[in-house]
Design a protein around this motif. Structure first.
Motif, PDB file in Angstrom:
ATOM      1  N   THR A 104      22.369  -6.799 -40.290  1.00 46.09           N
ATOM      2  CA  THR A 104      21.359  -6.102 -39.680  1.00 46.09           C
ATOM      3  C   THR A 104      20.278  -6.915 -39.092  1.00 46.09           C
ATOM      4  OG1 THR A 104      20.451  -5.806 -41.904  1.00 46.09           O
ATOM      5  CG2 THR A 104      21.725  -3.828 -41.058  1.00 46.09           C
ATOM      6  N   CYS A 128      14.903   4.082 -50.144  1.00 48.03           N
ATOM      7  CA  CYS A 128      15.967   3.500 -49.240  1.00 48.03           C
ATOM      8  C   CYS A 128      15.584   3.752 -47.690  1.00 48.03           C
ATOM      9  CB  CYS A 128      17.288   3.985 -49.504  1.00 48.03           C
ATOM     10  SG  CYS A 128      17.804   5.565 -48.757  1.00 48.03           S
ATOM     11  N   ALA A 130      15.921   4.871 -43.690  1.00 47.08           N
ATOM     12  CA  ALA A 130      16.951   5.831 -42.846  1.00 47.08           C
ATOM     13  C   ALA A 130      16.567   5.384 -41.611  1.00 47.08           C
ATOM     14  CB  ALA A 130      16.647   7.289 -43.351  1.00 47.08           C
ATOM     15  N   ARG A 134      19.772   9.334 -40.664  1.00 40.68           N
ATOM     16  CA  ARG A 134      20.987   8.630 -41.481  1.00 40.68           C
ATOM     17  C   ARG A 134      20.363   7.596 -42.507  1.00 40.68           C
ATOM     18  NH1 ARG A 134      24.893   4.370 -41.168  1.00 40.68           N
ATOM     19  NH2 ARG A 134      24.030   3.594 -39.415  1.00 40.68           N
ATOM     20  N   HIS A 136      20.508   4.620 -45.051  1.00 39.99           N
ATOM     21  CA  HIS A 136      21.090   3.120 -45.206  1.00 39.99           C
ATOM     22  C   HIS A 136      20.763   2.926 -46.487  1.00 39.99           C
ATOM     23  CE1 HIS A 136      20.997   3.389 -40.736  1.00 39.99           C
ATOM     24  NE2 HIS A 136      19.759   3.452 -40.910  1.00 39.99           N
ATOM     25  N   HIS A 137      21.825   3.222 -47.440  1.00 38.22           N
ATOM     26  CA  HIS A 137      21.723   3.201 -48.747  1.00 38.22           C
ATOM     27  C   HIS A 137      21.426   1.839 -49.316  1.00 38.22           C
ATOM     28  CE1 HIS A 137      22.021   7.553 -49.105  1.00 38.22           C
ATOM     29  NE2 HIS A 137      23.222   7.514 -48.524  1.00 38.22           N
ATOM     30  N   ILE A 139      20.120  -0.613 -48.076  1.00 37.45           N
ATOM     31  CA  ILE A 139      18.727  -1.142 -47.653  1.00 37.45           C
ATOM     32  C   ILE A 139      17.604  -0.458 -48.517  1.00 37.45           C
ATOM     33  CG2 ILE A 139      17.034  -1.713 -45.902  1.00 37.45           C
ATOM     34  CD1 ILE A 139      19.674  -1.666 -43.772  1.00 37.45           C
ATOM     35  N   THR A 172      13.341   8.422 -49.458  1.00 40.56           N
ATOM     36  CA  THR A 172      13.655   7.676 -48.000  1.00 40.56           C
ATOM     37  C   THR A 172      12.551   7.589 -47.100  1.00 40.56           C
ATOM     38  OG1 THR A 172      15.863   9.230 -48.431  1.00 40.56           O
ATOM     39  CG2 THR A 172      15.360   8.437 -46.071  1.00 40.56           C
ATOM     40  N   ASP A 181      17.512   1.043 -32.879  1.00 39.79           N
ATOM     41  CA  ASP A 181      17.422   1.160 -34.142  1.00 39.79           C
ATOM     42  C   ASP A 181      17.300  -0.308 -35.099  1.00 39.79           C
ATOM     43  OD1 ASP A 181      18.192   1.898 -36.598  1.00 39.79           O
ATOM     44  OD2 ASP A 181      19.714   3.361 -36.109  1.00 39.79           O
ATOM     45  N   PHE A 183      18.047  -0.738 -37.672  1.00 38.16           N
ATOM     46  CA  PHE A 183      18.900  -0.894 -38.594  1.00 38.16           C
ATOM     47  C   PHE A 183      20.304  -1.054 -38.154  1.00 38.16           C
ATOM     48  CE2 PHE A 183      15.602   1.492 -40.841  1.00 38.16           C
ATOM     49  CZ  PHE A 183      14.981   0.421 -41.719  1.00 38.16           C
ATOM     50  N   ASN A 185      23.726  -2.193 -37.359  1.00 35.98           N
ATOM     51  CA  ASN A 185      24.500  -3.226 -38.190  1.00 35.98           C
ATOM     52  C   ASN A 185      25.746  -3.408 -37.430  1.00 35.98           C
ATOM     53  OD1 ASN A 185      25.427  -0.468 -38.919  1.00 35.98           O
ATOM     54  ND2 ASN A 185      26.850  -1.831 -40.304  1.00 35.98           N
TER      55      ASN A 185
END
Length: 203
Positions: A104, A128, A130, A134, A136-137, A139, A172, A181, A183, A185
């Motif tokens: 990321t 975490c 998001a 969605r 991002h568990h 992170i 979150t 975004d 995050f 990845n």
């Protein structure tokens, strides 16, 4: 952020990328891992890398490298446990671990601060990130105080981050996904090409 150590998770098998170390793939003229380190370094008291195999391949980054202690590539939770164990042994006065993924490269520079603020406001032990609706568990923020519970859960076969965090309480923090975004990845060659385009825009 004071009292927080950063953990970069690079212990995956990168099957969709053809195997090997995604973190070492070039992006905008630098290893992908270098982008993550640059984004994260100013937010934490120090950084740690979770990776399996010969740690010498990451020697150029000057980071401590810890391998999973749970066998058979048990996923991100195993890397997080390895980071929490290292922190308890080497930095016992640091109560928080901030985990991010090594793929990321556009992480937000307010990641640690926002996660801490969100967790404190919600009164939960975990937080975490998001984006675009969605979570991002992988992170997130992890208190060292929960490491023995995490160890027992992994030994009992738990592999899903969301299932484990939900049992303890997780807040979150949401980031906007425009103009890109933070995050995003990279799992495939196509996504690496898209990251090259994004990197040019970010510059």
């Amino acid at each position: 952020m004071a009292g927080t150590f950063g953990l970069i998770l690079a212990g995956g098998l990168a099957r969709r990328m053809g195997g090997g170390d995604k973190a070492l793939l070039p992006l905008a003229g630098r290893p992908m891992l270098d982008h993550v380190v640059t984004r994260l370094r100013g937010q934490c008291d120090g950084l740690l890398l979770n990776a399996n195999g010969d740690p010498a391949r990451f020697a150029g980054f000057g980071l401590p490298v810890v391998a999973d202690t749970v066998p058979d590539f048990a996923g991100p939770l195993a890397g997080i446990l390895a980071g929490l164990d290292w922190l308890a042994e080497q930095r016992s006065q640091t109560p928080w671990l901030l985990s991010v993924a090594a793929d990321t490269p556009f992480l937000p520079v307010d990641l640690a601060a926002r996660l801490h603020a969100t967790r404190a406001a919600a009164g939960t032990p975990l937080a975490c990130a998001a984006s675009a609706g969605r979570a991002h568990h992988a992170i997130g923020l992890w208190p060292v105080s929960l490491r023995e519970n995490l160890r027992r859960s992994l030994e009992a076969g738990e592999r899903k981050i969301a299932a484990w965090t939900a049992r303890h309480g997780v807040a979150t923090a949401e980031w906007r996904a425009e103009p890109f975004d933070p995050f995003f990845n990279i799992n495939t060659p196509e996504e690496l090409a898209e990251a090259e385009r994004l990197a040019a825009e970010v510059r």
